[in-house]
Enzyme design. Sequence first.
Site, PDB file in Angstrom:
ATOM      1  N   ASN A   1      75.600  79.930   9.785  1.00 35.87           N
ATOM      2  CA  ASN A   1      75.444  79.908  11.442  1.00 35.87           C
ATOM      3  C   ASN A   1      77.163  79.823  11.769  1.00 35.87           C
ATOM      4  O   ASN A   1      77.618  78.845  11.463  1.00 35.87           O
ATOM      5  CB  ASN A   1      75.052  78.519  11.862  1.00 35.87           C
ATOM      6  CG  ASN A   1      75.067  78.423  13.042  1.00 35.87           C
ATOM      7  OD1 ASN A   1      75.242  78.885  13.982  1.00 35.87           O
ATOM      8  ND2 ASN A   1      73.787  77.317  13.545  1.00 35.87           N
TER       9      ASN A   1
ATOM     10  N   ASP B   1      68.907  84.309  18.649  1.00 34.27           N
ATOM     11  CA  ASP B   1      68.712  83.077  19.839  1.00 34.27           C
ATOM     12  C   ASP B   1      67.860  83.786  20.898  1.00 34.27           C
ATOM     13  O   ASP B   1      67.066  82.981  21.612  1.00 34.27           O
ATOM     14  CB  ASP B   1      70.117  82.727  20.294  1.00 34.27           C
ATOM     15  CG  ASP B   1      70.406  81.398  19.604  1.00 34.27           C
ATOM     16  OD1 ASP B   1      69.539  80.755  19.191  1.00 34.27           O
ATOM     17  OD2 ASP B   1      71.659  81.309  19.034  1.00 34.27           O
TER      18      ASP B   1
ATOM     19  N   ASN C   1      74.315  62.237  21.084  1.00 30.58           N
ATOM     20  CA  ASN C   1      75.337  61.332  20.959  1.00 30.58           C
ATOM     21  C   ASN C   1      75.795  60.807  22.232  1.00 30.58           C
ATOM     22  O   ASN C   1      76.270  59.556  22.104  1.00 30.58           O
ATOM     23  CB  ASN C   1      76.622  62.033  19.974  1.00 30.58           C
ATOM     24  CG  ASN C   1      76.333  62.755  18.841  1.00 30.58           C
ATOM     25  OD1 ASN C   1      75.638  61.630  17.862  1.00 30.58           O
ATOM     26  ND2 ASN C   1      76.575  63.882  18.644  1.00 30.58           N
TER      27      ASN C   1
END
Length: 395
Positions: free
Chosen positions: A8, A151, A333
């Site tokens: 990736n 994608d 996060n």
Amino acid sequence: MPKVLVMNAGSSSHKLSLFSDKIENAGSALWKAHIEWGKKNPSYTLKNGSQESNPIYLQTTSVKQGIQEVIEKLWIGDFAVIKEVHEIEWIGHRVVHGGSLFHQPVLINASVKKDISNLSSLAPLHNPINLEGIELLEKIFPSIPHFAVFDTAFHRTMREEIKTYPIPYEWKEKGIERYGFHGISHSYCAKQIKKWIKPQETPFKLINCHLGNGASLCAIRDGFSIDTTMGFTPMEGLMMGTRSGSIDPGILIYCLRNKNLSLEELDHLLNFESGLKGIGGTSDMREIHAFKNKQSQLALDMYIYRLKTGIGAMTASLGGIDALCFTGGIGENDSYLRKKTCEELAYLGIQLDLQKNQGGNQDKEISLHDSPVKVFVIHTQEEWMIAKSCLEYLT
């Protein structure tokens, strides 16, 4: 046992993962490497099962030499998991933009690489780097089949009225339409959340929020992409780290006519100097929170505003919402951002459990038990999804 290696390749990092051909779950990687290029001294970390290294500094700033050094750790040193290179039977690569050409994984050859290169003008931050990664691994593993996973492919199920722009129809016939991005991540999260949800008679309506340096939303009905915020390029939609997202196209015409900007300068400003960086002075959401000044607060307020209105639009596309998912570096996060966004979407039936929202970074549900709309945080595993897509295609 045959194995698949996945790369990736990103603008500031490369992620490499090795899987067996018996992929069972997203935590099943035999070996992982994460190379960070965006620092003064590039470094990488290795993971082998439960064993994880501290950052190891590269002896070079060359991407080619750095990847070669890290790849050799597959069979050399304390984190080695294979004895010979030929244990790797397939290699999978993430490619951001497949345009109208690629709707499933494809075996990479010279023609495919040319097509990926030709699409680079539509994803200048991504496709050139993806192609560079392909060519680097082809030199290291010349006799192993390489596959590309796109994608854009997940969004092939969008209806014509959703993917068509209100511009002259001749433009659409030349390929100018909405393609959508982050499809590998959106698809992964949809599969994971399916495990949490009890079967229901009506179609399951999920909105997935992939929030990283790039950001997009996807409206997903029963596992299929219905709508998404990115379009012809990864610049459309939400406010992002350095990209503007959707703006009035008249601004571009005005700048070209009256501000003496070249096309190259305008392209650079919109791709690299806008978004959080353009308003708040940094593309790092952690620094936006830390700065605590007028501009950083404005950047945060704008980001949340555009996120909540985007979720509202995706809800309209689906005709309702059963679940909301946060993923990506910011989505996973930033508990404050999740809290503020969900508070402002309470009218949809979203009820956040504040204690669960503050917890660690494992996959979890963070809504109240009786919330009409379920809210999840999922750690996206694009490399696993790429490996699984390659193996499903091969079989």
